[in-house]
Design a protein around this motif. Structure first.
Motif, PDB file in Angstrom:
ATOM      1  N   LEU A   3     -23.511  43.150  27.095  1.00 58.22           N
ATOM      2  CA  LEU A   3     -24.436  42.040  27.272  1.00 58.22           C
ATOM      3  C   LEU A   3     -23.680  40.735  27.492  1.00 58.22           C
ATOM      4  CD1 LEU A   3     -27.286  40.944  27.419  1.00 58.22           C
ATOM      5  CD2 LEU A   3     -27.297  40.819  24.903  1.00 58.22           C
ATOM      6  N   ASP A   4     -22.614  40.520  26.740  1.00 56.70           N
ATOM      7  CA  ASP A   4     -21.812  39.300  26.927  1.00 56.70           C
ATOM      8  C   ASP A   4     -21.260  39.212  28.344  1.00 56.70           C
ATOM      9  OD1 ASP A   4     -22.248  38.334  24.375  1.00 56.70           O
ATOM     10  OD2 ASP A   4     -20.418  39.219  23.553  1.00 56.70           O
ATOM     11  N   LYS A   5     -20.799  40.326  28.874  1.00 53.64           N
ATOM     12  CA  LYS A   5     -20.278  40.358  30.239  1.00 53.64           C
ATOM     13  C   LYS A   5     -21.399  40.106  31.253  1.00 53.64           C
ATOM     14  CE  LYS A   5     -17.384  41.422  33.603  1.00 53.64           C
ATOM     15  NZ  LYS A   5     -16.493  40.426  34.134  1.00 53.64           N
ATOM     16  N   ALA A   6     -22.562  40.723  31.034  1.00 51.10           N
ATOM     17  CA  ALA A   6     -23.702  40.529  31.935  1.00 51.10           C
ATOM     18  C   ALA A   6     -24.135  39.067  31.957  1.00 51.10           C
ATOM     19  CB  ALA A   6     -24.868  41.425  31.523  1.00 51.10           C
ATOM     20  N   LEU A   7     -24.127  38.415  30.797  1.00 50.47           N
ATOM     21  CA  LEU A   7     -24.496  36.997  30.729  1.00 50.47           C
ATOM     22  C   LEU A   7     -23.450  36.121  31.419  1.00 50.47           C
ATOM     23  CD1 LEU A   7     -25.891  36.845  27.091  1.00 50.47           C
ATOM     24  CD2 LEU A   7     -27.207  36.691  29.218  1.00 50.47           C
ATOM     25  N   ALA A   8     -22.179  36.471  31.263  1.00 50.40           N
ATOM     26  CA  ALA A   8     -21.111  35.719  31.928  1.00 50.40           C
ATOM     27  C   ALA A   8     -21.212  35.863  33.447  1.00 50.40           C
ATOM     28  CB  ALA A   8     -19.745  36.182  31.433  1.00 50.40           C
ATOM     29  N   VAL A   9     -21.497  37.070  33.915  1.00 55.45           N
ATOM     30  CA  VAL A   9     -21.668  37.292  35.352  1.00 55.45           C
ATOM     31  C   VAL A   9     -22.874  36.508  35.855  1.00 55.45           C
ATOM     32  CG1 VAL A   9     -22.262  39.025  37.092  1.00 55.45           C
ATOM     33  CG2 VAL A   9     -20.487  39.518  35.399  1.00 55.45           C
ATOM     34  N   ALA A  10     -23.974  36.530  35.094  1.00 57.95           N
ATOM     35  CA  ALA A  10     -25.171  35.768  35.469  1.00 57.95           C
ATOM     36  C   ALA A  10     -24.837  34.293  35.604  1.00 57.95           C
ATOM     37  CB  ALA A  10     -26.275  35.971  34.430  1.00 57.95           C
ATOM     38  N   PRO A  15     -26.801  29.604  40.716  1.00 54.75           N
ATOM     39  CA  PRO A  15     -26.327  28.275  41.123  1.00 54.75           C
ATOM     40  C   PRO A  15     -26.428  27.223  40.003  1.00 54.75           C
ATOM     41  CG  PRO A  15     -27.788  29.186  42.786  1.00 54.75           C
ATOM     42  CD  PRO A  15     -27.857  30.104  41.604  1.00 54.75           C
ATOM     43  N   GLU A  16     -25.341  26.481  39.838  1.00 50.63           N
ATOM     44  CA  GLU A  16     -25.305  25.355  38.881  1.00 50.63           C
ATOM     45  C   GLU A  16     -25.671  25.764  37.455  1.00 50.63           C
ATOM     46  OE1 GLU A  16     -24.439  22.119  39.651  1.00 50.63           O
ATOM     47  OE2 GLU A  16     -24.078  22.640  41.734  1.00 50.63           O
ATOM     48  N   CYS A  17     -25.449  27.027  37.104  1.00 51.34           N
ATOM     49  CA  CYS A  17     -25.867  27.549  35.797  1.00 51.34           C
ATOM     50  C   CYS A  17     -24.975  27.002  34.681  1.00 51.34           C
ATOM     51  CB  CYS A  17     -25.835  29.070  35.804  1.00 51.34           C
ATOM     52  SG  CYS A  17     -26.576  29.801  34.337  1.00 51.34           S
ATOM     53  N   VAL A  18     -25.608  26.442  33.661  1.00 54.73           N
ATOM     54  CA  VAL A  18     -24.869  25.892  32.524  1.00 54.73           C
ATOM     55  C   VAL A  18     -25.040  26.739  31.260  1.00 54.73           C
ATOM     56  CG1 VAL A  18     -24.893  23.541  33.417  1.00 54.73           C
ATOM     57  CG2 VAL A  18     -26.736  24.282  31.900  1.00 54.73           C
ATOM     58  N   ALA A  19     -26.055  27.630  31.256  1.00 48.79           N
ATOM     59  CA  ALA A  19     -26.258  28.468  30.076  1.00 48.79           C
ATOM     60  C   ALA A  19     -27.099  29.687  30.418  1.00 48.79           C
ATOM     61  CB  ALA A  19     -26.945  27.670  28.970  1.00 48.79           C
ATOM     62  N   THR A  20     -26.784  30.791  29.747  1.00 51.13           N
ATOM     63  CA  THR A  20     -27.581  32.008  29.840  1.00 51.13           C
ATOM     64  C   THR A  20     -27.763  32.555  28.437  1.00 51.13           C
ATOM     65  OG1 THR A  20     -25.663  33.448  30.128  1.00 51.13           O
ATOM     66  CG2 THR A  20     -26.693  32.601  32.134  1.00 51.13           C
ATOM     67  N   LYS A  34     -24.200  32.523  26.626  1.00 57.74           N
ATOM     68  CA  LYS A  34     -23.009  32.039  27.328  1.00 57.74           C
ATOM     69  C   LYS A  34     -23.342  30.635  27.816  1.00 57.74           C
ATOM     70  CE  LYS A  34     -19.058  32.587  29.610  1.00 57.74           C
ATOM     71  NZ  LYS A  34     -18.075  31.704  29.056  1.00 57.74           N
ATOM     72  N   THR A  35     -22.553  29.654  27.409  1.00 57.86           N
ATOM     73  CA  THR A  35     -22.787  28.271  27.816  1.00 57.86           C
ATOM     74  C   THR A  35     -21.482  27.628  28.269  1.00 57.86           C
ATOM     75  OG1 THR A  35     -22.405  27.292  25.634  1.00 57.86           O
ATOM     76  CG2 THR A  35     -24.651  28.014  26.119  1.00 57.86           C
ATOM     77  N   VAL A  36     -21.616  26.564  29.067  1.00 53.95           N
ATOM     78  CA  VAL A  36     -20.422  25.830  29.482  1.00 53.95           C
ATOM     79  C   VAL A  36     -19.965  24.876  28.391  1.00 53.95           C
ATOM     80  CG1 VAL A  36     -20.860  26.032  31.953  1.00 53.95           C
ATOM     81  CG2 VAL A  36     -21.758  24.065  30.715  1.00 53.95           C
ATOM     82  N   ASP A  37     -20.856  24.470  27.506  1.00 54.98           N
ATOM     83  CA  ASP A  37     -20.538  23.603  26.381  1.00 54.98           C
ATOM     84  C   ASP A  37     -20.857  24.327  25.086  1.00 54.98           C
ATOM     85  OD1 ASP A  37     -19.898  21.377  28.030  1.00 54.98           O
ATOM     86  OD2 ASP A  37     -22.033  20.908  28.217  1.00 54.98           O
ATOM     87  N   SER A  38     -20.276  23.858  23.997  1.00 54.29           N
ATOM     88  CA  SER A  38     -20.635  24.439  22.709  1.00 54.29           C
ATOM     89  C   SER A  38     -21.866  23.717  22.175  1.00 54.29           C
ATOM     90  CB  SER A  38     -19.468  24.319  21.724  1.00 54.29           C
ATOM     91  OG  SER A  38     -19.171  22.963  21.497  1.00 54.29           O
ATOM     92  N   HIS A  39     -22.716  24.473  21.491  1.00 49.59           N
ATOM     93  CA  HIS A  39     -23.945  23.923  20.938  1.00 49.59           C
ATOM     94  C   HIS A  39     -24.058  24.360  19.487  1.00 49.59           C
ATOM     95  CE1 HIS A  39     -25.332  22.705  24.903  1.00 49.59           C
ATOM     96  NE2 HIS A  39     -24.991  23.895  25.340  1.00 49.59           N
ATOM     97  N   PRO A  40     -24.625  23.506  18.636  1.00 43.54           N
ATOM     98  CA  PRO A  40     -24.824  23.901  17.236  1.00 43.54           C
ATOM     99  C   PRO A  40     -25.716  25.131  17.134  1.00 43.54           C
ATOM    100  CG  PRO A  40     -25.305  21.554  17.571  1.00 43.54           C
ATOM    101  CD  PRO A  40     -25.109  22.156  18.920  1.00 43.54           C
TER     102      PRO A  40
END
Length: 135
Positions: A3-10, A15-20, A34-40
């Motif tokens: 699932l982690d790999k599938a989310l990273a591929v997604a 386009p312009e995806c910042v989080a899945t 999976k996000t480009v930034d860390s979130h609490p």
């Protein structure tokens, strides 16, 4: 594929995806993210709860029940709301209910500048990989 790999591929293909994310709406848990930034953690927990509310909130369930009743459908757990798109001031949030497991949903977040058509097409395609990985 995990699932982690599938989310990273997604995230790399939408386009312009910042989080899945992938949510179990029964437990209210975010099964993967999976996000480009860390979130609490509290923010991520709220994403899972909000996704559940969007698809399985009291009023949504009642609307679906009334749709079934008006169409003469009985004894079936049928869902009419399968995709929800929310536009915020700077993001596009796409929520997709799983076809394999209606209690699961994918969450895909892109920047507002992204082409909405491509975001939807790629989110739908990514969902098939996420569903397979979650089962």
């Amino acid at each position: 594929m995990s699932l982690d790999k599938a989310l990273a591929v997604a995230q790399s293909e939408i386009p312009e995806c910042v989080a899945t994310g992938y949510v179990d709406m029964v437990s209210g848990m975010l099964l993967g993210v999976k996000t480009v930034d860390s979130h609490p953690g509290e923010v991520l927990d709220l994403v899972a709860a909000a996704t559940s509310d969007l698809f399985q909130g009291k009023n949504v369930v009642e609307i679906e029940r009334l749709f079934d009743k008006s169409r003469g459908i009985t004894g079936r757990n049928h869902h009419y709301f399968n995709e929800i798109v929310v536009f915020s001031s700077n993001l596009i949030h796409v929520y997709v209910r799983s076809k394999r497991n209606p209690d699961h949903a994918g969450v895909f977040v892109s920047r507002i500048a992204a082409n909405i058509g491509m975001v939807l097409v790629r989110a739908r395609a990514a969902m098939t990989h996420c569903e397979a990985a979650a089962n």
